[in-house]
Design a protein around this motif. Sequence first.
Motif, PDB file in Angstrom:
ATOM      1  N   SER A 108       0.826  -1.212   0.000  1.00 34.88           N
ATOM      2  CA  SER A 108       0.000   0.000   0.000  1.00 34.88           C
ATOM      3  C   SER A 108       0.858   1.259   0.000  1.00 34.88           C
ATOM      4  O   SER A 108       0.429   2.309  -0.485  1.00 34.88           O
ATOM      5  CB  SER A 108      -0.926   0.010   1.223  1.00 34.88           C
ATOM      6  N   GLU A 109       2.074   1.146   0.544  1.00 38.67           N
ATOM      7  CA  GLU A 109       2.978   2.290   0.594  1.00 38.67           C
ATOM      8  C   GLU A 109       4.400   1.781   0.779  1.00 38.67           C
ATOM      9  O   GLU A 109       4.637   0.823   1.518  1.00 38.67           O
ATOM     10  CB  GLU A 109       2.611   3.224   1.753  1.00 38.67           C
ATOM     11  N   VAL A 110       5.357   2.424   0.094  1.00 39.70           N
ATOM     12  CA  VAL A 110       6.764   2.100   0.322  1.00 39.70           C
ATOM     13  C   VAL A 110       7.227   2.862   1.560  1.00 39.70           C
ATOM     14  O   VAL A 110       6.983   4.065   1.671  1.00 39.70           O
ATOM     15  CB  VAL A 110       7.630   2.504  -0.891  1.00 39.70           C
ATOM     16  N   PRO A 111       7.874   2.191   2.525  1.00 40.04           N
ATOM     17  CA  PRO A 111       8.365   2.922   3.704  1.00 40.04           C
ATOM     18  C   PRO A 111       9.288   4.061   3.290  1.00 40.04           C
ATOM     19  O   PRO A 111      10.075   3.926   2.347  1.00 40.04           O
ATOM     20  CB  PRO A 111       9.124   1.846   4.494  1.00 40.04           C
ATOM     21  N   LYS A 112       9.188   5.194   3.995  1.00 40.40           N
ATOM     22  CA  LYS A 112      10.004   6.370   3.687  1.00 40.40           C
ATOM     23  C   LYS A 112      10.875   6.735   4.885  1.00 40.40           C
ATOM     24  O   LYS A 112      10.521   6.494   6.034  1.00 40.40           O
ATOM     25  CB  LYS A 112       9.114   7.580   3.352  1.00 40.40           C
ATOM     26  N   THR A 113      12.012   7.356   4.587  1.00 43.66           N
ATOM     27  CA  THR A 113      12.854   7.899   5.647  1.00 43.66           C
ATOM     28  C   THR A 113      12.278   9.233   6.106  1.00 43.66           C
ATOM     29  O   THR A 113      11.275   9.725   5.565  1.00 43.66           O
ATOM     30  CB  THR A 113      14.295   8.121   5.163  1.00 43.66           C
ATOM     31  N   SER A 114      12.939   9.862   7.086  1.00 40.28           N
ATOM     32  CA  SER A 114      12.453  11.136   7.629  1.00 40.28           C
ATOM     33  C   SER A 114      12.486  12.256   6.616  1.00 40.28           C
ATOM     34  O   SER A 114      11.843  13.282   6.797  1.00 40.28           O
ATOM     35  CB  SER A 114      13.292  11.537   8.849  1.00 40.28           C
ATOM     36  N   VAL A 115      13.249  12.086   5.523  1.00 40.57           N
ATOM     37  CA  VAL A 115      13.320  13.143   4.510  1.00 40.57           C
ATOM     38  C   VAL A 115      12.668  12.714   3.202  1.00 40.57           C
ATOM     39  O   VAL A 115      12.896  13.302   2.149  1.00 40.57           O
ATOM     40  CB  VAL A 115      14.785  13.590   4.269  1.00 40.57           C
ATOM     41  N   GLY A 116      11.831  11.658   3.259  1.00 43.79           N
ATOM     42  CA  GLY A 116      11.005  11.298   2.108  1.00 43.79           C
ATOM     43  C   GLY A 116      11.633  10.351   1.115  1.00 43.79           C
ATOM     44  O   GLY A 116      11.063  10.100   0.058  1.00 43.79           O
ATOM     45  N   LYS A 117      12.805   9.796   1.412  1.00 45.12           N
ATOM     46  CA  LYS A 117      13.411   8.824   0.513  1.00 45.12           C
ATOM     47  C   LYS A 117      12.854   7.435   0.822  1.00 45.12           C
ATOM     48  O   LYS A 117      12.374   7.172   1.926  1.00 45.12           O
ATOM     49  CB  LYS A 117      14.931   8.806   0.689  1.00 45.12           C
ATOM     50  N   PHE A 118      12.964   6.518  -0.162  1.00 46.56           N
ATOM     51  CA  PHE A 118      12.582   5.137   0.104  1.00 46.56           C
ATOM     52  C   PHE A 118      13.488   4.579   1.202  1.00 46.56           C
ATOM     53  O   PHE A 118      14.714   4.673   1.127  1.00 46.56           O
ATOM     54  CB  PHE A 118      12.728   4.276  -1.150  1.00 46.56           C
ATOM     55  N   ASP A 119      12.873   3.987   2.224  1.00 48.52           N
ATOM     56  CA  ASP A 119      13.621   3.411   3.337  1.00 48.52           C
ATOM     57  C   ASP A 119      13.878   1.938   3.025  1.00 48.52           C
ATOM     58  O   ASP A 119      13.127   1.047   3.422  1.00 48.52           O
ATOM     59  CB  ASP A 119      12.846   3.561   4.642  1.00 48.52           C
ATOM     60  N   LYS A 120      14.975   1.696   2.299  1.00 52.89           N
ATOM     61  CA  LYS A 120      15.260   0.321   1.867  1.00 52.89           C
ATOM     62  C   LYS A 120      15.717  -0.555   3.027  1.00 52.89           C
ATOM     63  O   LYS A 120      15.539  -1.771   2.993  1.00 52.89           O
ATOM     64  CB  LYS A 120      16.287   0.340   0.735  1.00 52.89           C
ATOM     65  N   LYS A 121      16.302   0.064   4.028  1.00 53.12           N
ATOM     66  CA  LYS A 121      16.667  -0.699   5.225  1.00 53.12           C
ATOM     67  C   LYS A 121      15.409  -1.291   5.851  1.00 53.12           C
ATOM     68  O   LYS A 121      15.373  -2.472   6.226  1.00 53.12           O
ATOM     69  CB  LYS A 121      17.380   0.209   6.223  1.00 53.12           C
ATOM     70  N   ARG A 122      14.356  -0.492   5.970  1.00 52.95           N
ATOM     71  CA  ARG A 122      13.089  -0.964   6.526  1.00 52.95           C
ATOM     72  C   ARG A 122      12.443  -2.002   5.607  1.00 52.95           C
ATOM     73  O   ARG A 122      11.909  -3.018   6.069  1.00 52.95           O
ATOM     74  CB  ARG A 122      12.148   0.232   6.720  1.00 52.95           C
ATOM     75  N   LEU A 123      12.521  -1.773   4.306  1.00 52.72           N
ATOM     76  CA  LEU A 123      11.933  -2.711   3.354  1.00 52.72           C
ATOM     77  C   LEU A 123      12.644  -4.061   3.426  1.00 52.72           C
ATOM     78  O   LEU A 123      12.001  -5.127   3.392  1.00 52.72           O
ATOM     79  CB  LEU A 123      12.020  -2.131   1.940  1.00 52.72           C
ATOM     80  N   ARG A 124      13.980  -4.038   3.557  1.00 53.72           N
ATOM     81  CA  ARG A 124      14.721  -5.293   3.691  1.00 53.72           C
ATOM     82  C   ARG A 124      14.345  -6.013   4.986  1.00 53.72           C
ATOM     83  O   ARG A 124      14.257  -7.249   5.030  1.00 53.72           O
ATOM     84  CB  ARG A 124      16.228  -5.016   3.635  1.00 53.72           C
ATOM     85  N   ALA A 125      14.140  -5.242   6.065  1.00 58.02           N
ATOM     86  CA  ALA A 125      13.745  -5.844   7.340  1.00 58.02           C
ATOM     87  C   ALA A 125      12.366  -6.493   7.241  1.00 58.02           C
ATOM     88  O   ALA A 125      12.142  -7.589   7.784  1.00 58.02           O
ATOM     89  CB  ALA A 125      13.758  -4.793   8.443  1.00 58.02           C
ATOM     90  N   LEU A 126      11.438  -5.825   6.553  1.00 57.20           N
ATOM     91  CA  LEU A 126      10.103  -6.402   6.367  1.00 57.20           C
ATOM     92  C   LEU A 126      10.189  -7.721   5.608  1.00 57.20           C
ATOM     93  O   LEU A 126       9.487  -8.689   5.912  1.00 57.20           O
ATOM     94  CB  LEU A 126       9.195  -5.418   5.616  1.00 57.20           C
ATOM     95  N   HIS A 127      11.068  -7.762   4.604  1.00 59.77           N
ATOM     96  CA  HIS A 127      11.235  -9.001   3.845  1.00 59.77           C
ATOM     97  C   HIS A 127      11.844 -10.086   4.711  1.00 59.77           C
ATOM     98  O   HIS A 127      11.391 -11.240   4.722  1.00 59.77           O
ATOM     99  CB  HIS A 127      12.109  -8.753   2.611  1.00 59.77           C
ATOM    100  N   ALA A 128      12.877  -9.723   5.480  1.00 60.91           N
ATOM    101  CA  ALA A 128      13.545 -10.714   6.327  1.00 60.91           C
ATOM    102  C   ALA A 128      12.601 -11.286   7.377  1.00 60.91           C
ATOM    103  O   ALA A 128      12.718 -12.457   7.749  1.00 60.91           O
ATOM    104  CB  ALA A 128      14.761 -10.082   6.997  1.00 60.91           C
TER     105      ALA A 128
END
Length: 543
Positions: free
Chosen positions: A514-534
């Motif tokens: 529904s939404e790609v996680p974002k960092t505090s400055v609006g970038k894609f939070d790939k660290k969070r996305l990798r954690a969700l996958h793991a």
Amino acid sequence: MRSTMMDVALTTAGILRHGSTVHGAATVRTLQPDGSVKVGTFAEVGRRSAQLANALRECGVTGDDRVATFMWNNQEHVEAYCAVPSMGAVLHTLNLRLTADQIIYIANHADDQVVIVDGSVVPLLAPVLPQLAAVHTVVVTGGVDLTPLRRDGLTVVGYEDFIAGQPETFDWPDLDERSAAAMCYTSGTTGNPKGVAYSHRSTYLHSMAACAADGLRVSSDDRVLAIVPMFHANAWGLVYAALMAGADLLMPERFLQAEPLVRLIDSEKPTIAGAVPTIWNDVLHFLEAHPSFDVTSLDLVACGGSAVPLHLMQEFEEKYGINVVQAWGMTETSPLASIARPSTSLDADEQWRLRATQGRPVAGVELRIVDDEGHDLPHDDKSVGEIQVRGPWITGSYVGEEADDEKFHEGWLRTGDVGRIDEHSFVTLTDRTKDVIKSGGEWISSVELELLLAGHPDVLEASVIGVPDEKWQERPLAAIVVRDGREPSPEDLRRFLDGKVAKWWLPERWCFVSEVPKTSVGKFDKKRLRALHADGELSVVEI
């Protein structure tokens, strides 16, 4: 032979004096909760900045004491931008989107003495305030209840009461232009955030670059909509550039959603704006559903923070005549380092090709590309390596830390960005070193896949990460946000990529979110996305 020129320090006080006198009639216009716009002049900002400086001095701010702001984009924040560094103290813009633990760490690391806070975010500050060891005074805007902030040994006062009765002039001291004017912390996606101190000289020169014709072209004919938060890399320099050039400032406060922004553009007619791609993607989506709004006053939109999809730039230009210009930089570069503004003498296809890059370095900034051993690579648009940068507004170390070769090498900042540079110095970033996907000993650019997928008519957002693979070490996983009413399949999206990238780049793994996680400055939070996958929280389809 020695120069006979006057040796005048380049300081924020010089910007303030110029803006509040030469351009005293220019305005700061702040969006209010009821949709109205509060208007103040640069001359008024000059007087109130002097009052703020006098009040800060009276409450004990001396030398280079740190004064933090915990604020959205509004006139009071502009006044702090002017007063704090110009009096010799250091402005520390606290990112109010960070976690409580990060805010506590940053404020204590910076040794903040005073916090100026917007009344609307008092509930965010109150829980962490008891753990901010050096803070002795909190100044609150907006006439809200101060009770949640009160505790023994702490002065809590309303902003207007704080500056009331103070002189409207201040004897701005002669400062060393190389002394710190402001500081900002990196977003800290790995490890603790790191502090970057901007000097008066770097701020002044960066402002001139923003005003230059090959920069953002800010002039007294402009009205600048500063959407990028003032706590993010000095609002990309837009505030000081506007004061220097005499451009009106239009401040959206905390109303950064597409609807209030579009209404503000429609009513206040800004000519220049700056924000990350996710903001403009939302704006475009809103305009498609609400075509009655007029946003054509915008002439130039500075867009950065992450790669800007080509289709986004083309749609804004074709539908609204808005020139979306991609710029690149980071907290450590103040942030403007390069901008994609190719010559208009080139044919249209070549212009679009170059506008899809991160652009050429602005005057004052040098860029190079190096391999894993640190050897210079040719600027041939083929050789891929790490981008390194240096210049008068590029940091040479982090606050309180010794410079180390992992980040700073022989006077160059190691950006952590992977890319290539062509013979005309246009930079194309292909990934972050930590985000590049290493598949079978070869690299796959997550950014290139994201930009291509974002061009699919059914896709609203796309983020690509590397996930473990028994055979190839890593393979790409594409996380897709679809547009309302659309239902593309993984097969559809894979076919869309076919022919645009090498066959072995094509993802086998897909998930719809529904939404790609974002960092505090609006970038894609790939660290969070990798954690969700793991953690098995993504529903992954393999094809």
